[in-house]
Design a protein around this motif. Sequence first.
Motif, mmCIF file in Angstrom:
data_model
loop_
_atom_site.group_PDB
_atom_site.id
_atom_site.type_symbol
_atom_site.label_atom_id
_atom_site.label_comp_id
_atom_site.label_asym_id
_atom_site.label_seq_id
_atom_site.Cartn_x
_atom_site.Cartn_y
_atom_site.Cartn_z
ATOM 1 N N PHE A 125 -4.524 2.146 7.668
ATOM 2 C CA PHE A 125 -4.310 1.548 6.351
ATOM 3 C C PHE A 125 -3.288 2.362 5.552
ATOM 4 O O PHE A 125 -2.387 1.802 4.915
ATOM 5 N N ALA A 126 -3.415 3.691 5.599
ATOM 6 C CA ALA A 126 -2.501 4.557 4.848
ATOM 7 C C ALA A 126 -1.080 4.427 5.383
ATOM 8 O O ALA A 126 -0.120 4.276 4.621
ATOM 9 N N LEU A 127 -0.950 4.460 6.703
ATOM 10 C CA LEU A 127 0.385 4.464 7.312
ATOM 11 C C LEU A 127 1.070 3.107 7.210
ATOM 12 O O LEU A 127 2.250 3.011 6.900
ATOM 13 N N LEU A 128 0.323 2.037 7.466
ATOM 14 C CA LEU A 128 0.964 0.729 7.614
ATOM 15 C C LEU A 128 0.769 -0.208 6.430
ATOM 16 O O LEU A 128 1.344 -1.287 6.400
ATOM 17 N N PHE A 129 -0.030 0.194 5.453
ATOM 18 C CA PHE A 129 -0.145 -0.648 4.254
ATOM 19 C C PHE A 129 0.257 0.100 2.993
ATOM 20 O O PHE A 129 1.138 -0.330 2.260
ATOM 21 N N VAL A 130 -0.386 1.277 2.760
ATOM 22 C CA VAL A 130 -0.151 1.986 1.498
ATOM 23 C C VAL A 130 1.263 2.566 1.445
ATOM 24 O O VAL A 130 1.952 2.428 0.435
ATOM 25 N N THR A 131 1.704 3.207 2.532
ATOM 26 C CA THR A 131 3.046 3.803 2.513
ATOM 27 C C THR A 131 4.139 2.748 2.280
ATOM 28 O O THR A 131 4.979 2.927 1.392
ATOM 29 N N PRO A 132 4.167 1.635 3.038
ATOM 30 C CA PRO A 132 5.182 0.619 2.745
ATOM 31 C C PRO A 132 5.099 0.101 1.309
ATOM 32 O O PRO A 132 6.124 -0.147 0.666
ATOM 33 N N VAL A 221 -4.909 12.174 7.797
ATOM 34 C CA VAL A 221 -3.704 13.004 7.691
ATOM 35 C C VAL A 221 -2.963 13.075 9.014
ATOM 36 O O VAL A 221 -1.734 13.107 9.038
ATOM 37 N N ALA A 222 -3.695 13.088 10.126
ATOM 38 C CA ALA A 222 -3.015 13.163 11.422
ATOM 39 C C ALA A 222 -2.159 11.920 11.644
ATOM 40 O O ALA A 222 -1.101 11.987 12.262
ATOM 41 N N ILE A 223 -2.617 10.784 11.137
ATOM 42 C CA ILE A 223 -1.862 9.540 11.337
ATOM 43 C C ILE A 223 -0.771 9.361 10.290
ATOM 44 O O ILE A 223 0.356 9.012 10.623
ATOM 45 N N ALA A 224 -1.085 9.639 9.023
ATOM 46 C CA ALA A 224 -0.189 9.191 7.951
ATOM 47 C C ALA A 224 0.604 10.285 7.259
ATOM 48 O O ALA A 224 1.531 9.984 6.519
ATOM 49 N N ALA A 225 0.240 11.557 7.440
ATOM 50 C CA ALA A 225 0.903 12.598 6.645
ATOM 51 C C ALA A 225 1.996 13.335 7.418
ATOM 52 O O ALA A 225 2.629 14.231 6.878
ATOM 53 N N VAL B 36 -9.036 -5.542 0.500
ATOM 54 C CA VAL B 36 -7.609 -5.576 0.857
ATOM 55 C C VAL B 36 -7.421 -5.025 2.268
ATOM 56 O O VAL B 36 -6.681 -5.591 3.076
ATOM 57 N N LEU B 37 -8.110 -3.919 2.540
ATOM 58 C CA LEU B 37 -8.028 -3.316 3.873
ATOM 59 C C LEU B 37 -8.444 -4.312 4.949
ATOM 60 O O LEU B 37 -7.740 -4.512 5.944
ATOM 61 N N LEU B 38 -9.596 -4.969 4.712
ATOM 62 C CA LEU B 38 -10.081 -5.952 5.691
ATOM 63 C C LEU B 38 -9.061 -7.071 5.889
ATOM 64 O O LEU B 38 -8.746 -7.451 7.021
ATOM 65 N N ALA B 39 -8.513 -7.549 4.757
ATOM 66 C CA ALA B 39 -7.556 -8.660 4.840
ATOM 67 C C ALA B 39 -6.303 -8.228 5.595
ATOM 68 O O ALA B 39 -5.795 -8.959 6.449
ATOM 69 N N ASP B 40 -5.828 -7.013 5.292
ATOM 70 C CA ASP B 40 -4.621 -6.500 5.934
ATOM 71 C C ASP B 40 -4.795 -6.403 7.448
ATOM 72 O O ASP B 40 -3.968 -6.886 8.219
ATOM 73 N N VAL B 41 -5.921 -5.797 7.846
ATOM 74 C CA VAL B 41 -6.180 -5.629 9.279
ATOM 75 C C VAL B 41 -6.350 -6.994 9.951
ATOM 76 O O VAL B 41 -5.834 -7.235 11.046
ATOM 77 N N ALA B 42 -7.054 -7.875 9.274
ATOM 78 C CA ALA B 42 -7.297 -9.196 9.867
ATOM 79 C C ALA B 42 -5.992 -9.959 10.048
ATOM 80 O O ALA B 42 -5.760 -10.589 11.083
ATOM 81 N N MET B 43 -5.103 -9.875 9.047
ATOM 82 C CA MET B 43 -3.833 -10.599 9.146
ATOM 83 C C MET B 43 -2.987 -10.074 10.303
ATOM 84 O O MET B 43 -2.327 -10.836 10.994
ATOM 85 N N GLN B 252 6.454 1.341 17.907
ATOM 86 C CA GLN B 252 6.707 -0.102 18.043
ATOM 87 C C GLN B 252 5.670 -0.935 17.275
ATOM 88 O O GLN B 252 4.483 -0.656 17.314
ATOM 89 N N HIS B 253 6.174 -1.972 16.642
ATOM 90 C CA HIS B 253 5.311 -2.840 15.847
ATOM 91 C C HIS B 253 4.222 -3.505 16.696
ATOM 92 O O HIS B 253 3.099 -3.683 16.258
ATOM 93 N N GLU B 254 4.558 -3.849 17.947
ATOM 94 C CA GLU B 254 3.598 -4.572 18.788
ATOM 95 C C GLU B 254 2.336 -3.739 19.040
ATOM 96 O O GLU B 254 1.239 -4.281 19.148
ATOM 97 N N PHE B 255 2.534 -2.420 19.134
ATOM 98 C CA PHE B 255 1.368 -1.573 19.351
ATOM 99 C C PHE B 255 0.521 -1.470 18.080
ATOM 100 O O PHE B 255 -0.705 -1.361 18.147
ATOM 101 N N ALA B 256 1.194 -1.524 16.907
ATOM 102 C CA ALA B 256 0.442 -1.532 15.649
ATOM 103 C C ALA B 256 -0.448 -2.776 15.582
ATOM 104 O O ALA B 256 -1.583 -2.727 15.098
#
Lengths: 294, 290
Positions: A125-132, A221-225, B36-43, B252-256
């Motif tokens: 969540f931190a790396l791929l949602f909050v940071t962007p 922190v290991a993932i996002a910092a 929001v976290l749940l929605a983000d991960v689900a999307m 890579q985005h695909e792995f995310a």
Amino acid sequence: MTPLRLKEKVIESTFFLSSSLAIFINLAIIAILTFESYGFFHKVSPIDFFTDTQWTPFFYDKHYGILSLFAGTFLTTVIALAVALPVGLISAIYLSEYSHSRFRVSVKPMLEMIAAVPTVVYGYFALLFVTPLLKNIIPGLASFNSLSAGIVMGIMIIPLIASLSEDAIHAVPLMLREGAFALGATRLQVVRRVLLPAAFSGIAASVILGVSRAIGETMIVAIAAGLQPRFTLNPLVPIETVTSYIVQVSQGDAAAGTIEFQTIFVAGASLFVMTFILNTISYGLRKRYMQAYV
Amino acid sequence: MKKSFLKKLSRNEMNDRIFSVVGLLATLLGVGVFLVLLADVAMDGLKRLNWSFLTSFPSRNPFDAGILSAWVGTVWLMAVTGAIAIPLGIMAGIYLEEYGKRNKLAGFIEVNIANLAGIPSIIYGLLGLGLFVRFLDLGRSVLAGGATLALLILPIIILATREALRAVPVSLREASFALGATKWQTLKYQILPAAFPGILTGIILAMSRAIGESAPLIMIGALAYIAFLPQQLSDPFTALPIQIFNWVSRPQHEFAVNAAAGILVLLFITLMMNGLAIWLRYRFEKKVRW
């Protein structure tokens, strides 16, 4: 001894042995950390360890200054607390003094759920949602930074501070509230002048526990910092904490007995000392308020 | 004079009302972020979540990769962890609450448990690495991983057991003793059955904590790329959180997207377990009136 008495004794001894396992686990942790740290300090002087500001065990020019890892841990912890302390404490006051009991009963399980989310999920969540998201507001933000890791860590700690502080505030005897209300105080005045001072040790205990949790938090922190040890207090750049260093090294294959291998135990030992002190203070404070009111 | 007093009074009331709104917002903030976290991960993850994702091994090609070895590894780990931590934790909890109440050694054990409960999970990883992987020479195996997680959740089970036992009233014990039952008979036939739902709640919460742990498993060397399933306790393993961590760490985005799908599975398990625990506690609190 009759067979019945013998059976009782055997059962009691078995139960005793399993509870004394707790002592052995503590001893084992201390023994392992001490042993490997001892090997480390044979090769590196403690003065360099505590004063050097570079941490480069894997470079050609090796430096072992733990301060740059401490800086990372300090930075993420402060950011996490800046989020979790106000939000957690205000929630605690609201749940204990303002909200309807039906609201409290339905919110508390939600808080428990937030606390139960695995930390690797918060890291994502931190790396791929909050940071962007933050990059839109702060243009100079690096892709790995302590700011979003700290914020998400703070969100993770909110339930801890909220629920323990609420217990402390709730434990203040009703008498004190009624006395203040009888003098014409509003709820907020009762909270500020009566409840917060009275519940201080319990609230402090919850906050210290929160700090200890933040210091020990690893996956976010290991993932996002980022994984770059840096002696800085700039929240926008990649850093490395004590915990994320340990993770980084153990993902590779540092062979046992080498100094690289020993560094993770030294880092672990300093982590252990920090959290041990904080947990002990918190434990003492909690005991105190429990004696006072419960 | 009077006017300024009234002004102050209305200001105080205003502040009080403002705080009641601020308080509500602060309380809902955590819940909001969670949603929001749940929605983000689900999307991100829902589109990737399908049968072959659950039944495929990890792969270099993100579209072929799945979580088979990860979830099977998690099941193995939980079996080992539960088999070690549940009996030990319950027995230790019984001792501290029912037998060793006022002796000094029990007090010392209690301090030790309080300390263990606060140690960061990564330190347990170092313990597992030093004690199980190296000293006991179990290697980077399912057994070492499960044992490490068992030590990690032991304090949680002990504390939950004690709490559940404490909730059983003294009168029940006294009645049983009055009928001539021994301590163990009293425990076995009266106290433990009465405390069972409470203990069970604690166990579920502890196991759900263990399922989500990644740091200690990385320490003891769980591998992300495992293209086979563990057959015995000495086999290497991976676990769901480890697989997720590995995918998140790749650029890579695909792995995310794969990570998000894995997170959905992990969250489903942990949130279900927590929901079950909360429900059990709620039912138990409602039903039992001593």
